[in-house]
Write a protein that holds these residues in place. Sequence first.
Motif, PDB file in Angstrom:
ATOM      1  N   ASP A  69       0.837  -1.208   0.000  1.00 35.39           N
ATOM      2  CA  ASP A  69       0.000   0.000   0.000  1.00 35.39           C
ATOM      3  C   ASP A  69       0.869   1.254   0.000  1.00 35.39           C
ATOM      4  N   LEU A  70       1.939   1.264   0.779  1.00 35.08           N
ATOM      5  CA  LEU A  70       2.850   2.400   0.800  1.00 35.08           C
ATOM      6  C   LEU A  70       3.524   2.596  -0.557  1.00 35.08           C
ATOM      7  N   LEU A  71       3.906   1.496  -1.170  1.00 31.14           N
ATOM      8  CA  LEU A  71       4.547   1.553  -2.481  1.00 31.14           C
ATOM      9  C   LEU A  71       3.601   2.148  -3.525  1.00 31.14           C
ATOM     10  N   ASN A  72       2.341   1.776  -3.448  1.00 30.14           N
ATOM     11  CA  ASN A  72       1.364   2.240  -4.428  1.00 30.14           C
ATOM     12  C   ASN A  72       0.881   3.666  -4.184  1.00 30.14           C
ATOM     13  N   ASP A  73       1.222   4.239  -3.048  1.00 28.66           N
ATOM     14  CA  ASP A  73       0.832   5.622  -2.725  1.00 28.66           C
ATOM     15  C   ASP A  73       1.932   6.555  -3.192  1.00 28.66           C
ATOM     16  N   ASP A  74       1.708   7.231  -4.318  1.00 30.34           N
ATOM     17  CA  ASP A  74       2.711   8.101  -4.914  1.00 30.34           C
ATOM     18  C   ASP A  74       3.175   9.224  -3.986  1.00 30.34           C
ATOM     19  N   SER A  75       2.334   9.608  -3.047  1.00 34.91           N
ATOM     20  CA  SER A  75       2.725  10.718  -2.157  1.00 34.91           C
ATOM     21  C   SER A  75       3.922  10.322  -1.282  1.00 34.91           C
ATOM     22  N   ASN A  76       4.156   9.047  -1.107  1.00 32.09           N
ATOM     23  CA  ASN A  76       5.300   8.597  -0.320  1.00 32.09           C
ATOM     24  C   ASN A  76       6.622   8.728  -1.073  1.00 32.09           C
ATOM     25  N   TRP A  77       6.560   8.953  -2.389  1.00 33.42           N
ATOM     26  CA  TRP A  77       7.761   8.914  -3.200  1.00 33.42           C
ATOM     27  C   TRP A  77       8.083  10.259  -3.857  1.00 33.42           C
TER      28      TRP A  77
END
Length: 118
Positions: free
Chosen positions: A108-116
């Motif tokens: 889920d973190l990987l798929n959340d662009d805001s984390n990157w």
Amino acid sequence: MLYERLQELIKKSNKSMNQIERELGYPRNTISSYKRQNPSTKRLDELAEYFNVSVDYLLGRTENRKEDLTDEENDLVRAFRIEAEDMTEEEQAQFNKSLKDMMKIAKDLLNDDSNWKK
């Protein structure tokens, strides 16, 4: 099971146990000692690589000679087994569930662009 699998693989290799021990740099009678004791993880990995089979195959956990895993996946499997080896069945079940939950969170973190975004 390990010793029996090694005997089978040695026979198919058309080499002697002593010859294989020399090629691997093991002391004499190392492989025959696995009738009574288990090898280290390092030795299991070396033997699996030498015979081009998986550690699971050597240990009798599967009939599939080789797993189609990447090096990174094999590293994760090894780490999992090392961490879980002294656990009770109940602890292993809890450990497995927590790892599955952590993988879902990581995905889920990987798929959340805001984390990157920088």
